[in-house]
Design a protein around this motif. Sequence first.
Motif, PDB file in Angstrom:
ATOM      1  N   GLY A  40      33.608  34.287  25.996  1.00 25.88           N
ATOM      2  CA  GLY A  40      34.135  34.336  27.031  1.00 25.88           C
ATOM      3  C   GLY A  40      34.097  33.000  28.612  1.00 25.88           C
ATOM      4  O   GLY A  40      34.714  32.612  28.884  1.00 25.88           O
ATOM      5  N   VAL A  41      32.636  33.773  28.736  1.00 29.48           N
ATOM      6  CA  VAL A  41      32.002  32.827  29.631  1.00 29.48           C
ATOM      7  C   VAL A  41      32.155  30.902  29.410  1.00 29.48           C
ATOM      8  O   VAL A  41      32.971  30.662  30.197  1.00 29.48           O
ATOM      9  N   ILE A  62      36.133  30.254  30.368  1.00 28.46           N
ATOM     10  CA  ILE A  62      36.806  30.311  31.849  1.00 28.46           C
ATOM     11  C   ILE A  62      36.871  28.660  32.527  1.00 28.46           C
ATOM     12  O   ILE A  62      37.720  28.333  33.162  1.00 28.46           O
ATOM     13  N   GLU A 109      39.137  44.527  30.243  1.00 25.48           N
ATOM     14  CA  GLU A 109      38.843  42.789  29.874  1.00 25.48           C
ATOM     15  C   GLU A 109      38.894  42.535  32.360  1.00 25.48           C
ATOM     16  O   GLU A 109      39.758  42.705  32.463  1.00 25.48           O
ATOM     17  N   PHE A 110      37.825  42.036  31.687  1.00 31.46           N
ATOM     18  CA  PHE A 110      36.717  41.409  33.273  1.00 31.46           C
ATOM     19  C   PHE A 110      36.758  40.044  33.951  1.00 31.46           C
ATOM     20  O   PHE A 110      37.389  39.482  34.539  1.00 31.46           O
ATOM     21  N   LEU A 111      35.840  39.280  33.224  1.00 31.81           N
ATOM     22  CA  LEU A 111      35.090  38.032  32.951  1.00 31.81           C
ATOM     23  C   LEU A 111      36.961  37.176  33.269  1.00 31.81           C
ATOM     24  O   LEU A 111      36.324  36.517  34.083  1.00 31.81           O
ATOM     25  N   ILE A 112      37.844  36.771  32.228  1.00 30.23           N
ATOM     26  CA  ILE A 112      38.623  35.843  33.281  1.00 30.23           C
ATOM     27  C   ILE A 112      39.611  36.478  33.600  1.00 30.23           C
ATOM     28  O   ILE A 112      40.441  35.247  34.889  1.00 30.23           O
ATOM     29  N   SER A 128      38.880  38.201  36.670  1.00 27.23           N
ATOM     30  CA  SER A 128      38.288  37.637  37.707  1.00 27.23           C
ATOM     31  C   SER A 128      38.169  36.186  37.992  1.00 27.23           C
ATOM     32  O   SER A 128      37.864  35.955  39.972  1.00 27.23           O
ATOM     33  N   GLN A 129      38.285  35.362  37.464  1.00 28.00           N
ATOM     34  CA  GLN A 129      38.651  34.149  37.856  1.00 28.00           C
ATOM     35  C   GLN A 129      40.304  33.734  37.484  1.00 28.00           C
ATOM     36  O   GLN A 129      40.541  32.523  38.642  1.00 28.00           O
ATOM     37  N   THR A 174      40.255  46.054  36.815  1.00 30.71           N
ATOM     38  CA  THR A 174      38.591  46.591  37.086  1.00 30.71           C
ATOM     39  C   THR A 174      38.335  45.138  37.501  1.00 30.71           C
ATOM     40  O   THR A 174      37.232  45.377  38.629  1.00 30.71           O
ATOM     41  N   VAL A 175      39.129  43.866  38.016  1.00 28.66           N
ATOM     42  CA  VAL A 175      39.327  43.537  39.192  1.00 28.66           C
ATOM     43  C   VAL A 175      39.014  43.648  40.912  1.00 28.66           C
ATOM     44  O   VAL A 175      38.280  43.798  41.051  1.00 28.66           O
TER      45      VAL A 175
END
Length: 295
Positions: free
Chosen positions: A137-138, A141, A228-231, A233-234, A244-245
């Motif tokens: 996922g990173v 982004i 899901e958090f990573l995507i 959060s941005q 999550t965010v």
Amino acid sequence: MSTGTALRAEQDRGRRAAQNKEKWAQGRTYISAAVILIWCLAPAYWMVVVAFREVGFTYDTSIFPTHVTLDNFITAFDTSFGNRFGQALLNSIFIGVVVTAISLLIGVFAAYALARLNFRFKFLVLGFILGASMFPGVALITPLFQLFTNIGWMGTYQALIIPNISFVLPLTVYTMTSFFREMPWELEESARVDGCTQGQAFRKVIMPLAAPAIFTTAILAFISSWNEFLIASQLSSDATQPVTVAIANFAGAQPQQIPYTAIMAAGTIVTIPLVILVLVFQRKIVAGLTAGAVK
């Protein structure tokens, strides 16, 4: 001692040894299960304990609930500090339901085609689908951020739903493809002989039998989208951020103080829908698995 008596005694000793060995094996199984259960549930238990603890006793090391209060749950929904937990909870439910529904709608038909139809490069297509899920996922982004900025989707629901679908869809296709492959062809052929078209056979015969796999896949898809958090959060904004965010951005009364008890209360609230989801659909999954397909 006669030969018959000695033989019976030897048989009794062998029987007792086998019984003792079986008891030890069962004991090891129970102990292993207990260790795994404690290992998995200990963090969740500690989260619940801290969620009901007064702020002044946040760092109390007692493993049992002490200084119990419900103020942390009220604080979690309090918007005076800029927290939007209530709105984020609704956002996560909306995003999770939409992602699950679209993934199942596309995934079921794609999996049926990959399992039942013969066409060139079928396994290559399945390989590409599974390979798409291996991208970290990173690494996505930056291109997603640039793409959604150019088309004006930053901070919108579709900017969160579409990437989640791309993450959940390979799992849906793979799970349903494996299930459709194990389903006997005779069921569909019998429906065709009785006068059903291919679409009617799929709708009236295949889909009811596929209910266990559909429920299981739906639960996995919803949980994946929910966590899901990573995507998010941005790509999310204050109005569209999921729980999550929102929990990661929790603020307390003091700027330099992390509201651990409120965060634990919010985490407890977020866990409840997942537990309810599993408990509600568990009976349907078990019922579908135990139902006789031929019958």
